[in-house]
Design an enzyme around this catalytic site. Structure first.
Site, PDB file in Angstrom:
ATOM      1  N   HIS A   1       0.855  -1.202   0.000  1.00  0.00           N
ATOM      2  CA  HIS A   1       0.000   0.000   0.000  1.00  0.00           C
ATOM      3  C   HIS A   1       0.879   1.237   0.000  1.00  0.00           C
ATOM      4  O   HIS A   1       2.102   1.137   0.101  1.00  0.00           O
ATOM      5  CB  HIS A   1      -0.998  -0.009   1.164  1.00  0.00           C
ATOM      6  CG  HIS A   1      -0.406   0.070   2.534  1.00  0.00           C
ATOM      7  ND1 HIS A   1       0.365  -0.939   3.084  1.00  0.00           N
ATOM      8  CD2 HIS A   1      -0.476   1.037   3.503  1.00  0.00           C
ATOM      9  CE1 HIS A   1       0.724  -0.607   4.307  1.00  0.00           C
ATOM     10  NE2 HIS A   1       0.241   0.591   4.587  1.00  0.00           N
TER      11      HIS A   1
ATOM     12  N   HIS B   1       1.383   3.912   1.950  1.00  0.00           N
ATOM     13  CA  HIS B   1       1.941   4.649   3.084  1.00  0.00           C
ATOM     14  C   HIS B   1       3.470   4.721   3.031  1.00  0.00           C
ATOM     15  O   HIS B   1       4.140   3.778   2.647  1.00  0.00           O
ATOM     16  CB  HIS B   1       1.500   4.021   4.416  1.00  0.00           C
ATOM     17  CG  HIS B   1       0.063   4.313   4.741  1.00  0.00           C
ATOM     18  ND1 HIS B   1      -0.687   3.526   5.577  1.00  0.00           N
ATOM     19  CD2 HIS B   1      -0.751   5.326   4.347  1.00  0.00           C
ATOM     20  CE1 HIS B   1      -1.907   4.036   5.688  1.00  0.00           C
ATOM     21  NE2 HIS B   1      -1.975   5.123   4.944  1.00  0.00           N
TER      22      HIS B   1
ATOM     23  N   ASP C   1       5.759   4.602   5.222  1.00  0.00           N
ATOM     24  CA  ASP C   1       6.566   3.620   5.961  1.00  0.00           C
ATOM     25  C   ASP C   1       6.611   2.263   5.237  1.00  0.00           C
ATOM     26  O   ASP C   1       7.209   1.307   5.735  1.00  0.00           O
ATOM     27  CB  ASP C   1       6.076   3.459   7.411  1.00  0.00           C
ATOM     28  CG  ASP C   1       4.663   2.939   7.520  1.00  0.00           C
ATOM     29  OD1 ASP C   1       3.785   3.419   6.773  1.00  0.00           O
ATOM     30  OD2 ASP C   1       4.415   2.046   8.357  1.00  0.00           O
ATOM     31  N   HIS C   2       6.005   2.196   4.045  1.00  0.00           N
ATOM     32  CA  HIS C   2       6.074   0.980   3.219  1.00  0.00           C
ATOM     33  C   HIS C   2       6.681   1.254   1.840  1.00  0.00           C
ATOM     34  O   HIS C   2       6.978   0.323   1.100  1.00  0.00           O
ATOM     35  CB  HIS C   2       4.673   0.359   3.085  1.00  0.00           C
ATOM     36  CG  HIS C   2       4.102  -0.030   4.417  1.00  0.00           C
ATOM     37  ND1 HIS C   2       4.045  -1.323   4.865  1.00  0.00           N
ATOM     38  CD2 HIS C   2       3.628   0.740   5.434  1.00  0.00           C
ATOM     39  CE1 HIS C   2       3.547  -1.346   6.090  1.00  0.00           C
ATOM     40  NE2 HIS C   2       3.285  -0.101   6.459  1.00  0.00           N
TER      41      HIS C   2
ATOM     42  N   HIS D   1      -7.587  -0.645   5.231  1.00  0.00           N
ATOM     43  CA  HIS D   1      -6.532   0.211   5.812  1.00  0.00           C
ATOM     44  C   HIS D   1      -6.286   1.369   4.844  1.00  0.00           C
ATOM     45  O   HIS D   1      -6.238   2.528   5.247  1.00  0.00           O
ATOM     46  CB  HIS D   1      -5.284  -0.624   6.031  1.00  0.00           C
ATOM     47  CG  HIS D   1      -4.110   0.131   6.563  1.00  0.00           C
ATOM     48  ND1 HIS D   1      -4.089   0.709   7.812  1.00  0.00           N
ATOM     49  CD2 HIS D   1      -2.904   0.406   6.004  1.00  0.00           C
ATOM     50  CE1 HIS D   1      -2.916   1.316   7.992  1.00  0.00           C
ATOM     51  NE2 HIS D   1      -2.184   1.150   6.914  1.00  0.00           N
TER      52      HIS D   1
ATOM     53  N   ASP E   1      -0.272  -3.825   6.108  1.00  0.00           N
ATOM     54  CA  ASP E   1      -0.979  -3.374   7.309  1.00  0.00           C
ATOM     55  C   ASP E   1      -2.446  -3.812   7.301  1.00  0.00           C
ATOM     56  O   ASP E   1      -3.276  -3.202   7.987  1.00  0.00           O
ATOM     57  CB  ASP E   1      -0.907  -1.843   7.432  1.00  0.00           C
ATOM     58  CG  ASP E   1       0.499  -1.362   7.744  1.00  0.00           C
ATOM     59  OD1 ASP E   1       1.406  -2.183   7.948  1.00  0.00           O
ATOM     60  OD2 ASP E   1       0.687  -0.114   7.774  1.00  0.00           O
TER      61      ASP E   1
ATOM     62  N   HIS F   1       4.349  -4.730  10.495  1.00  0.00           N
ATOM     63  CA  HIS F   1       4.844  -4.130  11.742  1.00  0.00           C
ATOM     64  C   HIS F   1       4.995  -5.161  12.851  1.00  0.00           C
ATOM     65  O   HIS F   1       4.251  -6.137  12.907  1.00  0.00           O
ATOM     66  CB  HIS F   1       3.871  -3.046  12.253  1.00  0.00           C
ATOM     67  CG  HIS F   1       3.808  -1.823  11.405  1.00  0.00           C
ATOM     68  ND1 HIS F   1       4.584  -0.710  11.652  1.00  0.00           N
ATOM     69  CD2 HIS F   1       3.065  -1.529  10.314  1.00  0.00           C
ATOM     70  CE1 HIS F   1       4.312   0.223  10.749  1.00  0.00           C
ATOM     71  NE2 HIS F   1       3.396  -0.242   9.914  1.00  0.00           N
TER      72      HIS F   1
HETATM   73 FE    FE Z   1       2.525   0.766   8.179  1.00  0.00          FE
HETATM   74 ZN    ZN Z   2       0.003   1.580   6.541  1.00  0.00          ZN
END
Ligand code: FE
Ligand code: ZN
Length: 250
Positions: A53, A55, A57-58, A111, A128, A166
């Site tokens: 996805h 985001h 942090d990915h 998400h 996530d 995570h």
């Molecule tokens: Fe994340």
């Molecule tokens: Zn995420």
């Protein structure tokens, strides 16, 4: 044969290196440096970057890794505009192939609208959407949408290994125990997870079978959870929504 390496990134993210005979992919690189170090340590050369996805942090490592290795970025076709450097947009209908290996793409919105899970043989990369004993927050979807997505993942064979985005496992377990203290599989898993984390090791991978036995977001039909919520007669989506609501403030 596929080899998988867990690469911790940022505070609690996991990226994964997936090495096949003629490819090496990274799933959800938050940042480039830990991925570069993990590749160098194994003398692996990156060929693909997979994103579950959009985001940051990915996807934060996408552009640096793409530039350094010339790797192709593969991500949700339905979210193409939000995936940095996207080369190949994939959908559930299209699926995808890497080095002759079939990769199943499951569209699992909730998400984020575009979230996907990559299934490669017996390994599923859920980002996530599904966590060990948890699920992602509903940033772009509603409970009905997320419940449908989790139900889709629950169709995977029980032995499927689950690699999530995570290390939230211990906190998720503590929350799960508030709803289902009488679940022996959950109590046992809490002990196992505590020991794993005490050794400083990742709790990944999980399995679908273990998630079905211990993840409260998949266990909305549990009599104990329903009793804890006072929702014995409610429908599954309503129970799921209440579990999610409680986790949001846990
Ligand atoms: Fe994340
Ligand atoms: Zn995420």
């Amino acid at each position: 044969m596929i080899e998988i390496a867990v690469v911790p990134c940022l505070a609690d993210n996991y990226a994964y290196l997936v090495k096949g005979p003629d490819f090496c992919a990274v799933v959800d690189p938050s940042q480039a440096p830990p991925i570069e170090a993990a590749l160098a340590a194994r003398r692996w050369r990156l060929t693909h970057i997979l994103n579950t996805h959009h985001h940051l942090d990915h996807t934060g490592g996408n552009l640096d890794l793409k530039q350094r290795f010339g790797a192709k970025v593969v991500g949700p076709g339905k979210d193409a505009a939000r995936i940095p450097g996207l080369d190949i947009g994939v959908t559930e209908a299209s699926g995808w192939q890497i080095g002759g290996e079939m990769v199943e793409v499951l569209e699992v919105p909730g998400h984020t609208r575009g979230a996907i899970t990559f299934v490669m043989g017996g390994d599923a990369f859920t980002g996530d959407t599904l966590f060990a004993m948890g699920c992602g927050a509903l940033f772009e979807g509603d409970p009905a949408m997320m419940w449908a997505s989790l139900s889709k993942l629950m169709q995977l064979p029980g032995a499927t290994k689950i690699y999530c985005g995570h290390e939230y496992t211990q906190k998720n377990a503590r929350f799960a125990l508030t709803l289902e203290p009488g679940n022996p599989a959950l109590a046992q898993r809490m002990d196992a997870v505590t020991a794993t984390r005490a050794r400083g090791e990742p709790t990944m991978p999980s399995t679908m079978e273990l998630e079905k036995a211990t993840n409260p977001f998949l266990r909305v039909s549990s009599a104990e959870i329903r009793a804890a919520l006072g929702m014995q007669a409610a429908d599954d989506i309503a129970v799921f929504a209440e579990v999610r609501r409680r986790k949001d403030s846990f």
